[in-house]
Design a protein around this motif. Structure first.
Motif, PDB file in Angstrom:
ATOM      1  N   GLU A  46     -66.978  -9.605   0.155  1.00 33.72           N
ATOM      2  CA  GLU A  46     -66.465  -8.242  -1.272  1.00 33.72           C
ATOM      3  C   GLU A  46     -67.056  -8.463  -2.725  1.00 33.72           C
ATOM      4  OE1 GLU A  46     -63.718  -4.654  -2.122  1.00 33.72           O
ATOM      5  OE2 GLU A  46     -63.542  -5.512  -0.326  1.00 33.72           O
ATOM      6  N   MET A 298     -70.650  -2.940   2.263  1.00 34.25           N
ATOM      7  CA  MET A 298     -71.061  -2.795   0.304  1.00 34.25           C
ATOM      8  C   MET A 298     -72.163  -2.378   0.262  1.00 34.25           C
ATOM      9  SD  MET A 298     -68.591  -6.798   0.417  1.00 34.25           S
ATOM     10  CE  MET A 298     -70.019  -6.883   1.225  1.00 34.25           C
ATOM     11  N   ASN A 309     -68.054   0.677  -1.354  1.00 27.00           N
ATOM     12  CA  ASN A 309     -66.568  -0.693  -0.035  1.00 27.00           C
ATOM     13  C   ASN A 309     -65.907  -0.110   0.534  1.00 27.00           C
ATOM     14  OD1 ASN A 309     -67.274  -3.153  -2.097  1.00 27.00           O
ATOM     15  ND2 ASN A 309     -66.573  -2.217  -3.742  1.00 27.00           N
TER      16      ASN A 309
END
Length: 495
Positions: A46, A298, A309
């Protein structure tokens, strides 16, 4: 009675709406990946960037000169980003070229309740943070290796204590800092393998910097969702920032948009992980472990690359914890005086999301975003059973101030039924209420709502002044004190 019935219906509706939203997001997570129109970056899992208001818990991945994301994560951030004092007379570019990311940040908060609560009070609290992150590829030619160190100094006192409410903590900067000159938050290493598809992190790590983490949540001053959720972060197996935990995390990125992550951490039986200063790693009683697991997606939707997310996770602590109400025979331990019943293990689960709805600029967070989540803890051992939240944040605002941001947030908390049995037993026996993970107790704890709205003004590079309003309904999850209205402000800068 009619008012109570109306609230029960409203409360049921609010919780149903939040859970329906979360369920829809989970369905989207499982079935709609094909809808994403992506142009993925080369980052590890992420990608986090710092909100316009620099805070001290988010994770970030710094970009190198060719736009490729490095291993990270960096905490608190702004590595390679703007500074109030510019490039330090040329020092910053030289440091970055040699893989040294050095940052100092300041956060000062002021809060006061204009009505309600245990006492009327106003409180100033603040923090100075120093961060050193080293890219060993640039510094010494060691491919895919980083080290991270963060030290803080905090001051002030607890605003929540003056309010009689430690359940939904309105302030972002206070607590667990040990009142020492230099409190260690983290000191760990990252090593990447297989073209950064696998990353191993080892050392002294705040669990919430990896698990149940939402980088948009720290726009808000209320710390209950910044930057990871309660109830998990206040329990020994998941204590988070500014507490580190000895352990490791293994992250695997099967595709550009997905990740699988697992971690194992030592559980400290003491109030402070690493001692009051964070530097005392050789504590007694570290024999138990907490195992954490999370999967995430994501996506980027459409031609505007609307970033999202979505994550779901679980942790299990194999320690033994006392039942909040029962003795060894299943009765009130306060009434019988018998030893308390101990439960084997503690579980916490979460579902979280944020999604950009409208883009206002080129940055990863320049747009209108929705965020939300739900978290559940084992109520026979944990005082807070569940928390649900949903909010909106608009940054990169379209009204001629692109570095400003604004947002609104709603949170709901339910306390444990087992805890209520304990507290009702205390009241019947004429005994004082027992404190729990969230602090002092002033009545039978059932539920609490929190509402927050803020506007953050960008004053200078990496420098912001935020105005904040919060309203706490049933403070401390009781009806002992009147509902609380709070006005606050926050000054932050990265220098």
């Amino acid at each position: 009675m009619a008012r109570h019935t109306t609230w029960n219906h409203s409360r049921y509706f609010l919780k149903s709406a939040i859970w329906s939203t979360l369920f829809s997001c989970l369905v989207l997570f499982c079935h709609a990946q094909a809808l994403a129109q992506t142009s993925p970056s080369k980052d590890t899992l992420e990608v986090h960037t710092t909100p316009p208001t620099p805070t001290y818990e988010p994770t970030a991945y710094p970009m190198d000169n060719v736009g490729e994301f490095n291993v990270g994560p960096i905490i608190p951030t702004l590595a390679g980003g703007p500074h109030l004092f510019g490039d330090w007379h040329g020092m910053q570019p030289w440091l970055l070229k040699h893989g040294i990311f050095l940052n100092f940040s300041l956060n000062e908060e002021f809060m006061g309740n204009i009505t309600g609560g245990r006492t009327r009070a106003n409180v100033l609290a603040g923090q100075v943070a120093g961060e050193l992150d080293i890219d060993w590829q640039r510094l010494a030619g060691i491919d895919g290796m980083w080290t991270h160190m963060l030290v803080i100094n905090g001051h002030g006192r607890s605003f929540s204590y003056t309010l009689g409410d430690s359940i939904t903590n309105p302030e972002q900067i206070y607590g667990a800092r040990g009142n020492v000159v230099a409190h260690l938050v983290e000191l760990y290493m990252d090593k990447a393998f297989l073209n950064k598809r696998i990353i191993l992190s080892l050392g002294y790590i705040p669990t919430g910097s990896f698990f149940a983490y939402d980088y948009t949540a720290c726009f808000f001053m209320n710390v209950s969702v910044c930057s990871n959720f309660a109830p998990g972060k206040y329990n020994p197996g998941g204590r988070d920032w500014p507490s580190g935990n000895l352990g490791g995390v293994l992250r695997f990125r099967p595709t550009e948009q997905t990740y699988i992550m697992g971690g194992v951490f030592a559980v400290s039986p003491h109030s402070y992980n690493g001692g009051i200063s964070g530097w005392a790693w050789a504590q007694s009683g570290l024999g138990k472990i907490s195992s954490q697991f999370e999967i995430g997606w994501m996506p980027e939707f459409g031609k505007d690359k609307l970033r999202g997310n979505y994550k779901i996770g679980y942790w299990y602590d194999n320690s033994r914890y006392p039942n909040l109400y029962q003795d060894i025979n299943g009765n009130s331990f306060q009434a019988t005086g018998l030893p308390r019943r101990y439960e084997a293990g503690m579980s916490v689960a979460w579902l979280m999301f944020n999604q950009m709805l409208v883009r206002n600029g080129p940055g990863l967070m320049n747009g209108l975003m929705i965020e939300g989540g739900a978290a559940y803890a084992q109520g026979n051992e944990v005082a807070m059973r569940d928390r649900e939240w949903v909010g909106f944040v608009d940054s990169g605002t379209p009204w001629s101030r692109p570095n400003d941001s604004a947002g609104i947030l709603f949170q709901h908390v339910d306390m444990s039924h087992t805890l209520q049995q304990q507290q009702e037993s205390s009241r019947a026996l004429g005994l004082p209420y027992l404190s729990n993970q969230w602090g002092p107790v002033y009545g039978v704890q059932r539920w609490e709502n929190m509402y927050e709205a803020f506007y953050s003004f960008n004053l200078a590079p990496a420098t912001n002044l935020q105005a904040d309003f919060q309203f706490l309904q049933h403070p401390g999850a009781t009806t002992t004190f009147k509902d609380i209205a709070i006005l606050g402000g926050q000054f932050t800068t990265n220098f």
